[in-house]
Design an enzyme around this catalytic site. Structure first.
Site, short mmCIF file in Angstrom:
data_model
loop_
_atom_site.label_atom_id
_atom_site.label_comp_id
_atom_site.label_asym_id
_atom_site.label_seq_id
_atom_site.Cartn_x
_atom_site.Cartn_y
_atom_site.Cartn_z
N ARG A 1 -1.10 -14.32 -7.95
CA ARG A 1 -0.05 -15.02 -7.20
C ARG A 1 -0.56 -15.79 -5.99
O ARG A 1 -0.24 -16.94 -5.79
CB ARG A 1 0.99 -14.03 -6.66
CG ARG A 1 2.14 -13.75 -7.54
CD ARG A 1 2.65 -12.37 -7.20
NE ARG A 1 1.57 -11.42 -7.49
CZ ARG A 1 1.37 -10.89 -8.69
NH1 ARG A 1 2.21 -11.16 -9.65
NH2 ARG A 1 0.37 -10.07 -8.92
N THR A 2 -1.33 -15.10 -5.16
CA THR A 2 -1.65 -15.70 -3.87
C THR A 2 -2.49 -16.96 -4.06
O THR A 2 -2.17 -18.03 -3.54
CB THR A 2 -2.37 -14.68 -2.96
OG1 THR A 2 -1.54 -13.52 -2.86
CG2 THR A 2 -2.59 -15.24 -1.57
N LYS B 1 -25.63 -14.55 -3.78
CA LYS B 1 -27.04 -14.73 -3.39
C LYS B 1 -27.27 -14.21 -1.97
O LYS B 1 -28.37 -14.35 -1.44
CB LYS B 1 -27.42 -16.20 -3.42
CG LYS B 1 -27.23 -16.88 -4.76
CD LYS B 1 -27.73 -18.32 -4.63
CE LYS B 1 -27.30 -19.17 -5.79
NZ LYS B 1 -27.48 -20.60 -5.49
N ARG C 1 -9.60 -14.90 0.85
CA ARG C 1 -9.37 -13.48 0.61
C ARG C 1 -10.72 -12.79 0.49
O ARG C 1 -11.60 -13.27 -0.23
CB ARG C 1 -8.56 -13.27 -0.67
CG ARG C 1 -8.52 -11.81 -1.08
CD ARG C 1 -7.56 -11.56 -2.21
NE ARG C 1 -6.18 -11.70 -1.76
CZ ARG C 1 -5.12 -11.40 -2.51
NH1 ARG C 1 -5.29 -10.96 -3.74
NH2 ARG C 1 -3.91 -11.55 -2.04
N HIS D 1 -2.23 -9.38 5.63
CA HIS D 1 -1.97 -10.36 4.57
C HIS D 1 -0.77 -11.20 5.01
O HIS D 1 0.33 -11.06 4.48
CB HIS D 1 -1.69 -9.62 3.26
CG HIS D 1 -1.62 -10.48 2.03
ND1 HIS D 1 -1.58 -11.86 2.07
CD2 HIS D 1 -1.57 -10.14 0.72
CE1 HIS D 1 -1.51 -12.32 0.82
NE2 HIS D 1 -1.51 -11.30 -0.01
C1 NCD Z 1 -1.01 -7.80 -2.58
C2 NCD Z 1 -2.39 -7.86 -1.95
O1 NCD Z 1 -3.27 -8.56 -2.44
O2 NCD Z 1 -2.55 -7.20 -0.92
N1 NCD Z 1 -0.86 -8.73 -3.61
C3 NCD Z 1 -0.40 -9.97 -3.32
O3 NCD Z 1 -1.03 -10.74 -2.65
N2 NCD Z 1 0.83 -10.29 -3.74
C4 NCD Z 1 -0.59 -6.44 -2.96
C5 NCD Z 1 -1.46 -5.65 -3.89
O4 NCD Z 1 -2.49 -6.13 -4.36
O5 NCD Z 1 -1.09 -4.52 -4.16
#
Ligand code: NCD
Length: 304
Positions: free
Chosen positions: A51-52, A80, A101, A129
């Site tokens: 999703r993100t 590397k 991320r 997040h």
């Molecule tokens: C979440 C995350 O990555 O922290 N997912 C997301 O971005 N919707 C929640 C999760 O991974 O449980």
């Protein structure tokens, strides 16, 4: 230059403006289809995501911009041994904005320090997040109309669940918000977050039984046990099915309660609950793209 590393990087007014802008875009997407013509977002994902990452990319594409990036650490020079600081210096030459991320807490902050472009924290380990929080806040506002006076139950992995930490931070700035923190002992909310709640003066209660919280809740925020942050598989296996939201538990809740989940879901919500009108986690996803469109414009200083 602005970054988004934690929800507190946005004032309450800015958050409200972002949500208003996201609603405007959602109502008339055509109008915004070219506001980012010629702009590039780099999505730097050192950890899995569906999703993100895709909603950042969809957001930029729908604003007329372009995307580039990587979806796994092993497909970047991190494999590397390149540092985040060096990677972001390089990316600053190629892109106008970056979403990152990373499994290590604080890595987005390190990136921001060395970046010449805005950096968005798309999840740093078990820490924060903020763009999931923007999605959650927009969903709550759309479905409940406001934040003041809400009782919100946060259930599952409150220790490693970064979406929980960010959501609490954002909600603490509203009046009379009450938290019911539902987790096994091993997965309780970290002390630094408990301290933030205490400092704000908001009411909270820590409990282990989901059933005890159900009748009191306006919002139930379910989370997945974060397997990738456990030190050993045995503990994960013991805790992973600690909570399963099913219909008998839903019957204890009010008719106007809503169930949210950042997704992905594993076992913590039985699929039978999907049919309940109070289950809003799939609706929640669609807000993610619009709020990220609004955020990209804000950080690139594009007035909409
Ligand atoms: C979440 C995350 O990555 O922290 N997912 C997301 O971005 N919707 C929640 C999760 O991974 O449980």
């Amino acid at each position: 230059m602005r970054h988004l590393l934690t929800p507190l990087d946005l004032s309450v007014e800015e958050l409200e403006t972002l949500m208003d802008n996201a609603e405007k875009i959602k109502a008339d997407p055509e109008r915004y289809a070219h506001v980012c013509d010629g702009k590039i977002i780099a999505t730097l994902f050192y950890e899995p995501s569906t999703r993100t990452r895709l909603s950042f990319e969809a957001a930029m594409l729908r604003l007329g911009g372009k995307t580039m990036g990587f979806a796994t650490a092993d497909s970047s020079s991190a494999a590397k041994g390149e540092s985040v600081a060096d990677t972001i210096r390089i990316i600053s030459c190629f892109a106008d904005i970056a979403a990152m991320r990373h499994p290590k807490e604080g890595s987005a902050t390190v990136a921001a320090k060395h970046a010449r472009i805005p950096v968005i924290n798309a999840g740093d380990g078990g820490h924060q997040h903020p763009t999931q929080t923007l999605t959650d806040m927009m969903t709550i506002r759309a479905l409940k109309g406001h934040f003041d006076g809400m009782t919100i139950g946060l259930c599952g992995d409150l220790k490693f669940g970064r979406t929980v930490h960010s959501l609490i931070r954002a909600l603490l700035r509203y009046r009379d918000v009450r938290f019911m923190l539902i987790s096994p002992d091993e997965l309780k909310l970290p002390d630094y977050m408990i301290d933030e709640i205490k400092k704000s003066g908001a009411e909270f209660e820590e409990l282990t039984k989901l059933e005890d919280a159900m009748p009191n809740l306006d919002i139930l925020y379910m989370t997945r046990v974060q397997r990738e942050r456990f030190f050993n598989e045995e503990d994960y296996v013991r805790l992973k099915d600690y909570y399963i939201l099913d219909m008998p538990k839903m019957e204890l809740a009010r008719d106007d309660m809503i169930v949210l989940h950042p997704l992905p879901r594993v076992n913590e919500i039985a699929v039978e609950v999907d049919e309940d009108p109070r289950a809003k986690y799939f609706e929640q996803v669609q807000y993610g793209m619009y709020i990220r469109m609004a955020l990209i414009c804000m950080l690139l200083d594009i007035r909409i």
